[in-house]
Design an enzyme around this catalytic site. Structure first.
Site, mmCIF file in Angstrom:
data_model
loop_
_atom_site.group_PDB
_atom_site.id
_atom_site.type_symbol
_atom_site.label_atom_id
_atom_site.label_comp_id
_atom_site.label_asym_id
_atom_site.label_seq_id
_atom_site.Cartn_x
_atom_site.Cartn_y
_atom_site.Cartn_z
ATOM 1 C CB SER A 144 -29.807 35.190 18.032
ATOM 2 O OG SER A 144 -29.987 35.057 16.641
ATOM 3 C CD GLU A 177 -35.785 35.855 18.789
ATOM 4 O OE1 GLU A 177 -35.885 36.751 17.921
ATOM 5 O OE2 GLU A 177 -34.840 35.040 18.813
ATOM 6 C CG HIS A 225 -32.925 39.147 16.309
ATOM 7 N ND1 HIS A 225 -33.558 37.977 16.700
ATOM 8 C CD2 HIS A 225 -31.692 38.782 15.886
ATOM 9 C CE1 HIS A 225 -32.740 36.954 16.510
ATOM 10 N NE2 HIS A 225 -31.607 37.411 16.015
#
Length: 335
Positions: free
Chosen positions: A130, A234, A305
């Site tokens: 992330s 992502e 995630h």
């Protein structure tokens, strides 16, 4: 060769180390690993206890950073303090690896404060995903050693994620990363599907991470050269038009025109809202951008995630098969 996915079998042989990429030492049971919070904060000491217990369950010894559990607005301490924790962990000879406990926002703010001279001469696995993408990219650009895009220390760590991480970080394996078969009671599997935008195989260095973080670093000195790379990206909670906007930025910046292949992992909660009814779907946006590149590209690999995810060594050479939807490591991440 190990296959990580449906069977999650034992790791295979270690590949030869390629020139030009420094490999950090592998993790071994009993190693001390640092816990840092370079972005968002943890406001409950009990949550930190769970993180420590998770690390102990890995056979490792957790060492919390000095400023863990501090708070500065929505950040885990001031920029200087969070950077000091990163610098301290890489300068500590007793620490063998460094886990981010969580993501959030804030890693980009610490980049000017990092001591890359110390970091560069003390290669250690940095693990997280992330917002940790900012550190992965900066390390690839400035430190020259492999890091791991994988679960944060505070993630849920189901068996799938643990086996994938252990194979890469402890065993130095070179697995074939394959999505597992769905377990739905359906005639046709819908979970963990692969969508191929352009077929074929390609190889190159794995570079990427969270698309939002990557796109916001464009034009800064913290972005590595993507020439010939396998771009993996992502995201979470982004509507298709925003994914479109960020991919357009990567295209205009010349990144998409350089890469040898693209893997778009999971985009969690990325559907259009009611106001966007009749607009492009996420798959249509990805097809527009990735299908026209002329390089192998697919969507759906298990990273992002989600609870179950692969550990991708940033900077390692890998081969993707866009028809099969697989990623095969061509070299070990560690020595």
């Amino acid at each position: 060769m190990a296959v990580l996915g449906a069977a999650m079998v034992a790791p295979g042989a270690v590949a030869a180390v390629s020139a030009g990429v420094v490999k950090p030492p592998r993790l071994r049971p009993g190693d001390v690993v640092g816990l840092i919070e370079p972005a968002g904060f943890t406001d409950d000491a009990f949550d930190l206890d769970l993180v420590k217990e998770t690390v102990v369950a890995m056979g490792l010894v957790p060492k919390p950073a000095r400023h863990l559990l501090q708070r500065h607005g929505y950040l885990a301490g001031t920029d200087a303090d969070r950077a000091a924790d990163v610098n301290a962990m890489f300068g500590d000879p007793a620490v063998r690896g460094v886990f981010a406990t969580r993501g959030g926002w804030g890693c980009a703010r610490v980049l000017p404060y990092l001591d890359f001279r110390t970091i560069r001469v003390n290669p250690k696995l940095l693990i997280g995903f992330s917002d940790i993408t900012a550190l992965h990219l900066a390390f690839a650009a400035r430190a020259g050693f492999v890091t791991i895009h994988g679960p944060n220390a505070g993630s849920s760590w189901p068996r799938f994620s643990w086996d994938a991480f252990r194979a890469v970080a402890f065993d130095g394996a070179t697995p074939l990363l394959v999505n597992p078969e769905g377990r739905e009671d359906r005639l046709v599997q819908r979970d963990w599907r692969i969508r191929t935008f352009r077929g074929g195989k390609a190889s190159g260095r794995l570079l990427g991470g969270n698309l939002t973080v990557l796109s916001t670093l464009m034009g800064t000195p913290w972005v590595p050269d993507f020439d010939g790379a396998i771009l993996f990206i992502e995201d979470v909670s982004e509507q298709p038009y925003r994914i479109d906007r960020m991919l357009t930025q990567l295209s205009l910046a010349g990144v998409l025109g350089k890469v040898a292949g693209v893997v778009f992992g999971q985009c969690t909660d990325c559907g259009p809202d009611g106001a966007s009814y009749g607009g492009f779907t996420l798959s249509e946006v990805l097809r527009q951008h990735l299908g026209a590149l002329g390089v192998p590209a697919f969507q759906g690999a298990l990273f992002g995630h989600v609870a179950s995810q692969f550990s991708l060594p940033v900077g390692c050479r890998a081969e993707i098969d866009a028809d099969a939807g697989t990623i095969r490591l061509l070299e070990a991440a560690v020595r």
